[in-house]
Enzyme design. Structure first.
Site, PDB file in Angstrom:
ATOM      1  N   TYR A  72       3.057   5.877  -6.808  1.00 40.84           N
ATOM      2  CA  TYR A  72       3.302   5.807  -5.362  1.00 40.84           C
ATOM      3  C   TYR A  72       2.594   6.952  -4.640  1.00 40.84           C
ATOM      4  CZ  TYR A  72       6.410   1.873  -5.631  1.00 40.84           C
ATOM      5  OH  TYR A  72       6.887   0.608  -5.814  1.00 40.84           O
ATOM      6  N   GLU A 118      13.301  -0.223  -8.000  1.00 47.13           N
ATOM      7  CA  GLU A 118      12.634  -0.483  -9.286  1.00 47.13           C
ATOM      8  C   GLU A 118      13.343   0.238 -10.433  1.00 47.13           C
ATOM      9  OE1 GLU A 118       8.475   0.314  -8.269  1.00 47.13           O
ATOM     10  OE2 GLU A 118       8.652  -1.251  -6.742  1.00 47.13           O
TER      11      GLU A 118
HETATM   12  C1  HEM Z   1       5.260   1.404  -0.494  1.00 51.43           C
HETATM   13  C2  HEM Z   1       4.191   1.042  -1.168  1.00 51.43           C
HETATM   14  C3  HEM Z   1       3.838  -0.372  -1.557  1.00 51.43           C
HETATM   15  C4  HEM Z   1       3.892  -1.523  -0.825  1.00 51.43           C
HETATM   16  C5  HEM Z   1       4.303  -1.687   0.632  1.00 51.43           C
HETATM   17  C6  HEM Z   1       3.474  -2.597  -1.679  1.00 51.43           C
HETATM   18  C7  HEM Z   1       3.438  -3.921  -1.308  1.00 51.43           C
HETATM   19  C8  HEM Z   1       3.123  -4.964  -2.147  1.00 51.43           C
HETATM   20  C9  HEM Z   1       3.163  -6.374  -1.800  1.00 51.43           C
HETATM   21  C10 HEM Z   1       3.582  -6.944  -0.460  1.00 51.43           C
HETATM   22  C11 HEM Z   1       2.773  -7.071  -2.883  1.00 51.43           C
HETATM   23  C12 HEM Z   1       2.636  -8.594  -2.983  1.00 51.43           C
HETATM   24  C13 HEM Z   1       3.883  -9.215  -3.556  1.00 51.43           C
HETATM   25  C14 HEM Z   1       3.764 -10.740  -3.645  1.00 51.43           C
HETATM   26  O1  HEM Z   1       3.228 -11.387  -2.740  1.00 51.43           O
HETATM   27  O2  HEM Z   1       4.246 -11.303  -4.630  1.00 51.43           O
HETATM   28  C15 HEM Z   1       2.482  -6.117  -3.922  1.00 51.43           C
HETATM   29  C16 HEM Z   1       2.030  -6.446  -5.171  1.00 51.43           C
HETATM   30  C17 HEM Z   1       1.484  -5.523  -6.019  1.00 51.43           C
HETATM   31  N1  HEM Z   1       1.568  -4.153  -5.918  1.00 51.43           N
HETATM   32 FE1  HEM Z   1       2.429  -3.129  -4.457  1.00 51.43          FE
HETATM   33  N2  HEM Z   1       3.157  -2.070  -2.905  1.00 51.43           N
HETATM   34  C18 HEM Z   1       3.355  -0.728  -2.870  1.00 51.43           C
HETATM   35  C19 HEM Z   1       3.156   0.176  -3.894  1.00 51.43           C
HETATM   36  C20 HEM Z   1       2.456  -0.135  -5.034  1.00 51.43           C
HETATM   37  C21 HEM Z   1       2.053   0.834  -6.047  1.00 51.43           C
HETATM   38  C22 HEM Z   1       2.404   2.309  -6.046  1.00 51.43           C
HETATM   39  C23 HEM Z   1       1.330   0.148  -6.974  1.00 51.43           C
HETATM   40  C24 HEM Z   1       0.633   0.675  -8.207  1.00 51.43           C
HETATM   41  C25 HEM Z   1      -0.258   1.623  -8.175  1.00 51.43           C
HETATM   42  C26 HEM Z   1       1.309  -1.250  -6.551  1.00 51.43           C
HETATM   43  C27 HEM Z   1       0.707  -2.275  -7.243  1.00 51.43           C
HETATM   44  C28 HEM Z   1       0.863  -3.612  -6.949  1.00 51.43           C
HETATM   45  C29 HEM Z   1       0.300  -4.662  -7.758  1.00 51.43           C
HETATM   46  C30 HEM Z   1      -0.570  -4.470  -8.997  1.00 51.43           C
HETATM   47  C31 HEM Z   1       0.706  -5.871  -7.184  1.00 51.43           C
HETATM   48  C32 HEM Z   1       0.374  -7.283  -7.636  1.00 51.43           C
HETATM   49  C33 HEM Z   1      -0.956  -7.536  -7.060  1.00 51.43           C
HETATM   50  C34 HEM Z   1      -1.474  -8.851  -7.331  1.00 51.43           C
HETATM   51  O3  HEM Z   1      -1.004  -9.524  -8.231  1.00 51.43           O
HETATM   52  O4  HEM Z   1      -2.422  -9.139  -6.606  1.00 51.43           O
HETATM   53  N3  HEM Z   1       2.002  -1.362  -5.391  1.00 51.43           N
HETATM   54  N4  HEM Z   1       2.711  -4.847  -3.454  1.00 51.43           N
END
Ligand code: HEM
Ligand SMILES: Cc1cc2nc3c(=O)[nH]c(=O)nc-3n(C[C@H](O)[C@H](O)[C@H](O)COP(=O)(O)OP(=O)(O)OC[C@H]3O[C@@H](n4cnc5c(N)ncnc54)[C@H](O)[C@@H]3O)c2cc1C
Length: 426
Positions: free
Chosen positions: A95, A137
């Site tokens: 994060y 989480e």
């Molecule tokens: C507050 C911070 C964050 C927000 C607002 C956020 C938001 C999101 C959202 C909206 C999704 C799509 C969920 C869906 O449609 O099913 C997602 C997926 C994902 N997030 Fe985050 N996220 C955050 C932090 C992180 C962090 C720290 C990581 C790792 C470094 C991360 C890695 C991912 C990955 C790998 C996916 C799936 C992507 C995919 O399959 O295309 N996220 N996140």
């Protein structure tokens, strides 16, 4: 805590974010993956290619900015996102990486110095959102840690069996390489599979719903081969790796079953509505419902015991399985489901073929021709107090959702799962 002035500053960025949201997160991803190339094995490089990930994060950031005073309205999507993060094994220090790159991207794209009060306000707001995610989480990780047979991080699984289910879908029966136990997951949940993609030379993770209920023997996923949709485009990285390159005895990495789409109440009538490969969580639910009340250690099922005690045993709850496919060539698990319907008189199956093949027989292979149109089905398929589960392509789910609402089904009885980023509708 954010001051009122900082909240106002954040809210004032909403119109700018609306205009630049996607450009901003696109820039952010390029920056972050440039600085931290190891994260390419965490993020979906297919989504990077098509831009879907950029839109999803932009949507989440925007929704947060809009609801900064009452972030509790985000609770349902926070759950969905956190389950996905957990299935990708995302940890708290990541994060900080995302936060730092996000703030620098806002500063660089909007041409605002890092010392500006707007960046400071966004830093605080991001910190709040990150804390909420990290805490949620942690709870899910703890549940996994405390669930017998479950695990944290990546675990090696051997492909014990590969079974062709249709022209496009193949099932993989996966057993732990360590020979250890498997968890009693909830039917409808998914795992993340991580494989080395030869074309990219790096590992890639993808989510797959478990397509059978928990047996303790194996985890089964059923994967549609994503061919290139237009000439010159690549096929899907992970689905084609699984279909083409990985065979029985090969090893894949899996994260533990998770997700917030699962059977809520097996005691009620459940209506399972799917299209194409969207049938995978439905088959798991169906199998769970049909075995639910049977204790494998006892000879009598729950219902047999009830029947033995009362002469007027209650009816078993009905299960309606409604499925849409293009035709029999791509209709996965057809024989298995037809076989179950013959064995269980509480299971009712309805199939729509959009373009039946010449040999497909109405009344035998399928029940109606054309796209599934719930408004045309008899009302017996739509009991008022049933739970409704939807899974399929996004336009299919939107159409069925609307049709169910139009039939007077309450919103809270409709549950859906989207295959891909973008399921978060804010
Ligand atoms: C507050 C911070 C964050 C927000 C607002 C956020 C938001 C999101 C959202 C909206 C999704 C799509 C969920 C869906 O449609 O099913 C997602 C997926 C994902 N997030 Fe985050 N996220 C955050 C932090 C992180 C962090 C720290 C990581 C790792 C470094 C991360 C890695 C991912 C990955 C790998 C996916 C799936 C992507 C995919 O399959 O295309 N996220 N996140
Ligand atoms: C909770 C959940 C459960 C799921 N369950 C299942 C399941 O049970 N079974 C299943 O089969 N899938 C399931 N999925 C979908 C799965 O995770 C993958 O998204 C799917 O297998 C495609 O991944 P891929 O790596 O093959 O394709 P990707 O590499 O991610 O590519 C996606 C698509 O983009 C196309 N593409 C290639 N180049 C471009 C370009 N330049 N621009 C635009 N598009 C391009 C590809 O041809 C492909 O069709 C699920 C997803 C989720 C989130």
């Amino acid at each position: 805590m954010l001051s009122q002035h900082q909240i106002d500053l954040i809210k004032s960025t909403v119109p700018v974010l609306r205009e630049n949201g996607v450009a901003l997160t696109d820039y952010f991803y390029k920056r972050m993956l440039g600085n931290n190339p190891e994260l390419k094995e965490t993020f979906n490089m297919g989504h990077q290619r098509s831009g879907a990930q950029a839109k999803a994060l932009a949507g989440a950031v925007l929704a947060y900015a809009e609801n900064i005073e009452d972030p509790s309205v985000l609770a349902p999507v926070v759950e969905l996102i956190c389950h996905k993060h957990v299935s990708l094994n995302i940890q708290a220090p990541e994060y900080d990486i995302v936060g730092e790159n996000l703030l620098h991207s806002i500063s660089e794209v909007l041409n605002i110095p890092m010392e500006h009060e707007l960046i400071e306000a966004w830093g605080l707001a991001y910190g709040q959102l990150a804390d909420l995610f990290i805490q949620t989480e942690q709870k899910i990780y703890l549940e996994h840690q405390q669930t017998q047979g479950s695990w944290l991080g990546w675990r090696d699984f051997i492909i014990a069996k590969k079974v062709k289910e249709s022209d496009e879908i193949t099932s993989f029966y996966l057993v732990p390489k360590d020979g250890g136990a498997l968890p009693k997951y909830k039917a409808g949940q998914y795992v993340t599979v991580r494989v080395l993609v030869p074309e990219l030379g790096i590992k890639q993770p993808r989510q797959y719903s478990l397509s059978d209920c928990a047996s303790g023997q194996y985890l089964r996923i059923s994967v549609k081969r994503e061919d290139a949709k237009v000439e010159g485009q690549d096929p899907g990285y992970v689905s084609s790796t699984l279909h083409q390159y990985l065979n029985e005895h090969d090893v894949v990495e899996l994260s533990a079953p998770t997700g917030n789409f699962f059977l809520v109440n097996p005691e009620k009538t459940n209506v399972l509505i799917s299209a194409g490969v969207g049938l995978t969580p439905m088959v798991a639910m169906l199998n769970q419902l049909l075995t639910e009340n049977t204790d494998p250690n006892e000879k009598l099922s729950f219902w047999q015991k009830v029947k033995a005690q009362f002469s007027h045993a209650p009816e078993k709850p009905a299960i309606h399985f409604i499925h849409a496919a293009r035709n029999s060539r791509v209709h996965a698990m057809k024989n298995a489901i037809q076989g179950l319907a013959q064995q269980h008189d509480n299971l009712n199956v309805f199939v729509a073929y959009e373009h039946p093949e010449q040999q497909d027989k109405l009344g035998q292979d399928y029940d109606t021709q054309g796209r599934l149109d719930l408004s045309k089905l008899d009302k017996k398929w739509f009991p008022e107090h049933a739970d409704y589960y939807l899974c399929g392509p996004m336009p299919f789910m939107q159409a069925q959702h609307q049709a169910l609402l139009a039939r007077g089904i309450p919103q809270e009885n409709i549950h859906s799962e989207a295959f891909g980023t973008g399921g978060v509708t804010l």
